[in-house]
Write a protein that holds these residues in place. Structure first.
Motif, PDB file in Angstrom:
ATOM      1  N   GLN A   1      20.558 -67.746 -53.158  1.00 11.01           N
ATOM      2  CA  GLN A   1      19.253 -67.863 -53.793  1.00 11.01           C
ATOM      3  C   GLN A   1      18.132 -67.824 -52.761  1.00 11.01           C
ATOM      4  OE1 GLN A   1      18.173 -67.967 -56.955  1.00 11.01           O
ATOM      5  NE2 GLN A   1      20.260 -67.542 -57.672  1.00 11.01           N
ATOM      6  N   LEU A   2      18.359 -68.423 -51.596  1.00  8.98           N
ATOM      7  CA  LEU A   2      17.349 -68.406 -50.545  1.00  8.98           C
ATOM      8  C   LEU A   2      17.077 -66.981 -50.074  1.00  8.98           C
ATOM      9  CD1 LEU A   2      18.379 -71.444 -48.279  1.00  8.98           C
ATOM     10  CD2 LEU A   2      16.636 -71.373 -50.059  1.00  8.98           C
ATOM     11  N   ILE A   3      18.132 -66.175 -50.006  1.00 12.31           N
ATOM     12  CA  ILE A   3      17.992 -64.788 -49.564  1.00 12.31           C
ATOM     13  C   ILE A   3      17.259 -63.952 -50.616  1.00 12.31           C
ATOM     14  CG2 ILE A   3      19.282 -62.689 -49.002  1.00 12.31           C
ATOM     15  CD1 ILE A   3      21.466 -64.565 -47.844  1.00 12.31           C
ATOM     16  N   GLU A   4      17.583 -64.207 -51.880  1.00 17.03           N
ATOM     17  CA  GLU A   4      17.056 -63.376 -52.954  1.00 17.03           C
ATOM     18  C   GLU A   4      15.694 -63.827 -53.457  1.00 17.03           C
ATOM     19  OE1 GLU A   4      20.036 -63.455 -55.958  1.00 17.03           O
ATOM     20  OE2 GLU A   4      21.573 -62.532 -54.686  1.00 17.03           O
ATOM     21  N   ASN A   5      15.361 -65.104 -53.222  1.00 13.50           N
ATOM     22  CA  ASN A   5      14.150 -65.648 -53.825  1.00 13.50           C
ATOM     23  C   ASN A   5      13.314 -66.386 -52.783  1.00 13.50           C
ATOM     24  OD1 ASN A   5      12.289 -67.305 -55.295  1.00 13.50           O
ATOM     25  ND2 ASN A   5      13.535 -67.016 -57.119  1.00 13.50           N
ATOM     26  N   PRO A   6      12.198 -65.813 -52.348  1.00 14.26           N
ATOM     27  CA  PRO A   6      11.350 -66.471 -51.338  1.00 14.26           C
ATOM     28  C   PRO A   6      10.849 -67.850 -51.770  1.00 14.26           C
ATOM     29  CG  PRO A   6      10.708 -64.177 -51.622  1.00 14.26           C
ATOM     30  CD  PRO A   6      11.685 -64.486 -52.709  1.00 14.26           C
TER      31      PRO A   6
ATOM     32  N   ASP B   1      14.673 -72.049 -65.475  1.00 13.03           N
ATOM     33  CA  ASP B   1      15.956 -72.555 -65.960  1.00 13.03           C
ATOM     34  C   ASP B   1      17.117 -71.679 -65.505  1.00 13.03           C
ATOM     35  OD1 ASP B   1      14.686 -74.631 -67.195  1.00 13.03           O
ATOM     36  OD2 ASP B   1      14.767 -73.775 -69.210  1.00 13.03           O
ATOM     37  N   GLN B   2      16.973 -70.364 -65.648  1.00 14.83           N
ATOM     38  CA  GLN B   2      18.056 -69.456 -65.315  1.00 14.83           C
ATOM     39  C   GLN B   2      18.450 -69.578 -63.846  1.00 14.83           C
ATOM     40  OE1 GLN B   2      19.914 -67.668 -67.348  1.00 14.83           O
ATOM     41  NE2 GLN B   2      21.151 -66.944 -65.609  1.00 14.83           N
ATOM     42  N   GLN B   3      17.449 -69.660 -62.972  1.00 13.61           N
ATOM     43  CA  GLN B   3      17.730 -69.786 -61.545  1.00 13.61           C
ATOM     44  C   GLN B   3      18.411 -71.115 -61.238  1.00 13.61           C
ATOM     45  OE1 GLN B   3      14.282 -69.609 -59.034  1.00 13.61           O
ATOM     46  NE2 GLN B   3      15.477 -69.503 -57.142  1.00 13.61           N
ATOM     47  N   LEU B   4      17.940 -72.183 -61.887  1.00 13.82           N
ATOM     48  CA  LEU B   4      18.543 -73.499 -61.679  1.00 13.82           C
ATOM     49  C   LEU B   4      20.009 -73.492 -62.103  1.00 13.82           C
ATOM     50  CD1 LEU B   4      18.284 -76.490 -60.920  1.00 13.82           C
ATOM     51  CD2 LEU B   4      17.476 -76.937 -63.237  1.00 13.82           C
ATOM     52  N   TYR B   5      20.307 -72.914 -63.253  1.00 10.18           N
ATOM     53  CA  TYR B   5      21.686 -72.888 -63.732  1.00 10.18           C
ATOM     54  C   TYR B   5      22.578 -72.032 -62.839  1.00 10.18           C
ATOM     55  CZ  TYR B   5      19.820 -75.030 -67.965  1.00 10.18           C
ATOM     56  OH  TYR B   5      19.201 -75.877 -68.846  1.00 10.18           O
ATOM     57  N   GLU B   6      22.013 -70.976 -62.252  1.00  9.72           N
ATOM     58  CA  GLU B   6      22.787 -70.156 -61.324  1.00  9.72           C
ATOM     59  C   GLU B   6      23.160 -70.937 -60.074  1.00  9.72           C
ATOM     60  OE1 GLU B   6      20.545 -66.667 -60.510  1.00  9.72           O
ATOM     61  OE2 GLU B   6      20.822 -65.793 -62.509  1.00  9.72           O
ATOM     62  N   ILE B   7      22.263 -71.798 -59.626  1.00  7.79           N
ATOM     63  CA  ILE B   7      22.527 -72.612 -58.430  1.00  7.79           C
ATOM     64  C   ILE B   7      23.543 -73.713 -58.741  1.00  7.79           C
ATOM     65  CG2 ILE B   7      21.505 -74.282 -56.824  1.00  7.79           C
ATOM     66  CD1 ILE B   7      18.939 -72.577 -56.941  1.00  7.79           C
ATOM     67  N   ILE B   8      23.345 -74.381 -59.865  1.00 10.14           N
ATOM     68  CA  ILE B   8      24.239 -75.489 -60.222  1.00 10.14           C
ATOM     69  C   ILE B   8      25.644 -74.968 -60.537  1.00 10.14           C
ATOM     70  CG2 ILE B   8      24.703 -77.269 -61.953  1.00 10.14           C
ATOM     71  CD1 ILE B   8      21.683 -77.672 -62.179  1.00 10.14           C
ATOM     72  N   GLY B   9      25.710 -73.807 -61.182  1.00 16.96           N
ATOM     73  CA  GLY B   9      27.004 -73.262 -61.552  1.00 16.96           C
ATOM     74  C   GLY B   9      27.711 -74.146 -62.572  1.00 16.96           C
TER      75      GLY B   9
ATOM     76  N   ASN C   1      27.089 -76.106 -54.408  1.00 18.11           N
ATOM     77  CA  ASN C   1      27.730 -75.240 -53.430  1.00 18.11           C
ATOM     78  C   ASN C   1      26.691 -74.611 -52.496  1.00 18.11           C
ATOM     79  OD1 ASN C   1      28.721 -72.289 -52.685  1.00 18.11           O
ATOM     80  ND2 ASN C   1      30.523 -73.598 -52.954  1.00 18.11           N
ATOM     81  N   CYS C   2      26.874 -74.804 -51.197  1.00 21.92           N
ATOM     82  CA  CYS C   2      25.909 -74.298 -50.218  1.00 21.92           C
ATOM     83  C   CYS C   2      25.832 -72.781 -50.222  1.00 21.92           C
ATOM     84  CB  CYS C   2      26.271 -74.803 -48.816  1.00 21.92           C
ATOM     85  SG  CYS C   2      25.999 -76.573 -48.564  1.00 21.92           S
TER      86      CYS C   2
ATOM     87  N   SER D   1      12.668 -81.914 -54.780  1.00 21.77           N
ATOM     88  CA  SER D   1      11.746 -80.883 -54.296  1.00 21.77           C
ATOM     89  C   SER D   1      12.330 -79.489 -54.407  1.00 21.77           C
ATOM     90  CB  SER D   1      11.369 -81.167 -52.839  1.00 21.77           C
ATOM     91  OG  SER D   1      10.745 -82.419 -52.713  1.00 21.77           O
ATOM     92  N   LEU D   2      13.620 -79.358 -54.163  1.00 22.34           N
ATOM     93  CA  LEU D   2      14.267 -78.048 -54.187  1.00 22.34           C
ATOM     94  C   LEU D   2      14.192 -77.370 -55.548  1.00 22.34           C
ATOM     95  CD1 LEU D   2      17.536 -78.747 -52.167  1.00 22.34           C
ATOM     96  CD2 LEU D   2      15.634 -77.319 -51.450  1.00 22.34           C
ATOM     97  N   PHE D   3      14.143 -78.162 -56.615  1.00 22.79           N
ATOM     98  CA  PHE D   3      14.286 -77.613 -57.955  1.00 22.79           C
ATOM     99  C   PHE D   3      13.047 -77.792 -58.826  1.00 22.79           C
ATOM    100  CE2 PHE D   3      18.600 -79.187 -56.682  1.00 22.79           C
ATOM    101  CZ  PHE D   3      19.075 -77.937 -56.304  1.00 22.79           C
TER     102      PHE D   3
END
Length: 236
Positions: free
Chosen positions: A116-121, A20-28, A109-110, A13-15
């Motif tokens: 991402q939660l702060i930057e993206n509603p 794609d760009q946002q997902l890759y930023e989260i996964i690192g 990584n939490c 659900s989270l993803f």
């Protein structure tokens, strides 16, 4: 990580529908890791630095009761996430996670996800949706324990392992019978007796392999009190 792993991640659900760009930023650059059966991934009260996505295998989430008994909260598998809510629980895990069959996990990584939660509603809304989904799962499992007897609960568990479009099925139990007993809320020593009551609808067990000769009949037992009563009469 390959394309198939990414498909599994996107089912979470989270993803879902995330760019794609946002997902890759989260996964690192976090690698997918293999964890052996029996490994304790984290313990209740540990600092929560990561949450996880399961790419294969099974993970048990449980809390230890004051007298030492385990209270199993979830048993999760491929395409499910866990421990993300720990980010909002004083950054400590509220339960323990144990690998119950060899599993491939992606650790996220939490801190990176919080940014991402702060930057993206939209990411925050996905987090809320994921938390709601876990809550609904808990409510459903409580309903299972309260609304179905032990035979029906086992029938429901086995039915969900069967291909629903097949007349019959041979299934491999995904983890030990003691854990299955804990999941459906019965004592381990009672599982064989409960399983024996399903022989009347063609359910037979050989070690960790179950043969179901009539998948539709198993479904009726799981969902219909009258079907269970008829089964009991046949066994008298």
């Amino acid at each position: 990580m390959d394309a198939e792993d990414l498909k599994k991640i996107r089912k979470v659900s989270l993803f879902k529908d995330m760019a794609d760009q946002q997902l890759y930023e989260i996964i690192g650059n976090e690698p997918v890791r293999m964890h052996e059966k029996g490994k304790i991934l984290f313990q209740q009260g540990d600092e929560a630095d990561y949450f996880y996505v399961i790419l294969s295998g099974w993970v048990k989430i449980f809390r230890l009761l004051p007298w030492g008994e385990e209270a199993v909260l979830h048993i999760l598998t491929t395409g499910e996430s866990f421990a993300e809510a720990a980010m909002f629980d004083d950054h400590h895990y509220p339960a323990t996670a144990e690998i119950v069959s060899d599993a491939r996990l992606l650790a996220i990584n939490c801190g990176r996800f919080e940014n991402q939660l702060i930057e993206n509603p939209k990411a925050a809304m996905r987090m809320l949706a994921s938390t709601t989904k876990h809550l609904k799962t808990l409510v459903f499992e409580v309903e299972q324990l309260k609304g179905r007897n032990s035979v029906q609960r086992l029938a429901f568990f086995l039915y969900n392992l069967c291909p629903h479009d097949e007349v019959s099925a041979a299934i491999q139990l995904p983890y030990e019978k003691t854990l299955i007993a804990a999941r459906i809320g019965i004592q381990p020593e009672s599982l064989s007796r409960v399983l024996a009551k399903l022989r009347g609808v063609g359910v037979n067990s050989v070690k960790d392999r179950i043969v179901v000769s009539d998948v539709a009949a198993l479904k009726r037992i799981a969902n219909d009190e009258d079907a269970l009563s008829n089964l009991k009469k046949q066994q008298l």
